[in-house]
Scaffold this motif. Structure first.
Motif, mmCIF file in Angstrom:
data_model
loop_
_atom_site.group_PDB
_atom_site.id
_atom_site.type_symbol
_atom_site.label_atom_id
_atom_site.label_comp_id
_atom_site.label_asym_id
_atom_site.label_seq_id
_atom_site.Cartn_x
_atom_site.Cartn_y
_atom_site.Cartn_z
ATOM 1 N N LYS A 36 0.872 -1.175 0.000
ATOM 2 C CA LYS A 36 0.000 0.000 0.000
ATOM 3 C C LYS A 36 0.903 1.217 0.000
ATOM 4 O O LYS A 36 1.826 1.309 0.804
ATOM 5 N N ASN A 38 0.603 5.449 -0.097
ATOM 6 C CA ASN A 38 -0.247 6.632 -0.004
ATOM 7 C C ASN A 38 0.609 7.876 -0.142
ATOM 8 O O ASN A 38 1.820 7.823 0.006
ATOM 9 N N GLU A 40 0.182 12.480 0.406
ATOM 10 C CA GLU A 40 -0.648 13.666 0.636
ATOM 11 C C GLU A 40 0.056 14.815 -0.045
ATOM 12 O O GLU A 40 1.143 15.198 0.386
ATOM 13 N N GLU A 42 -2.948 13.218 -2.701
ATOM 14 C CA GLU A 42 -3.102 11.992 -3.464
ATOM 15 C C GLU A 42 -2.843 12.254 -4.945
ATOM 16 O O GLU A 42 -2.827 13.388 -5.390
ATOM 17 N N THR A 67 -1.305 7.185 -6.363
ATOM 18 C CA THR A 67 -1.731 7.034 -4.971
ATOM 19 C C THR A 67 -3.162 7.530 -4.812
ATOM 20 O O THR A 67 -3.574 8.436 -5.545
ATOM 21 N N PRO A 68 -3.911 6.945 -3.895
ATOM 22 C CA PRO A 68 -3.556 5.809 -3.045
ATOM 23 C C PRO A 68 -3.532 4.531 -3.876
ATOM 24 O O PRO A 68 -4.396 4.313 -4.708
ATOM 25 N N GLN A 70 -2.869 0.254 -3.835
ATOM 26 C CA GLN A 70 -2.670 -0.999 -3.112
ATOM 27 C C GLN A 70 -2.784 -2.135 -4.099
ATOM 28 O O GLN A 70 -3.483 -2.032 -5.097
ATOM 29 N N THR A 120 4.042 5.606 3.341
ATOM 30 C CA THR A 120 3.435 6.915 3.149
ATOM 31 C C THR A 120 4.559 7.943 3.208
ATOM 32 O O THR A 120 4.937 8.406 4.289
#
Length: 129
Positions: A36, A38, A40, A42, A67-68, A70, A120
């Motif tokens: 996964k 992620n 910020e 996105e 992103t996000p 997975q 992240t």
């Protein structure tokens, strides 16, 4: 079907196609690695690279999606053993690129112990015009 679900489904399908293309010609003994990623904000581009291996795309950056993100990536055990480094890279216009590296076996061990490679990165705004 919601729009977000459709986008996620399309991303996973694209990821699956990319994985199949990247692993063409590899052996049967595989290791499934869940991940996964992620960011910020996105929408950052996510890429991976294998270094020091005989894989068809060794040394090339392979686009996984935005992103996000997975998914599950199938590596051959030989790729993991022969890889000096497995890298994930996140790129977003207006931000500095972020990269995280693992040794091949360390990558698989982290995924096995934690159940997932989770990252992240801190997106740092680029300075300049």
């Amino acid at each position: 079907m919601s729009r977000a679900f459709s986008r996620t489904r399309a991303r996973l399908l694209a990821l699956g196609v990319a994985v199949l293309l990247a692993l063409t010609g590899c052996g049967d003994k595989t290791a499934a690695v869940r991940f996964k990623v992620n960011s910020e904000p996105e929408g950052a581009y996510v890429l991976y690279q294998l270094s020091g291996t005989e894989a068809p795309c060794a040394g090339e950056w392979i686009y996984l999606g935005n992103t996000p993100l997975q998914g599950i990536h199938q590596f051959t055990r030989e790729q993991l053993r022969n890889s000096d480094r497995i890298s994930l890279r996140v790129m977003q216009p207006g931000y500095m690129d972020q990269k995280k590296d693992w040794g091949g076996e360390a990558f698989y061990e982290e995924a096995r112990e934690k159940g997932v490679i989770y990252w992240t990165p801190e997106m740092i705004p680029a300075i300049g015009p």
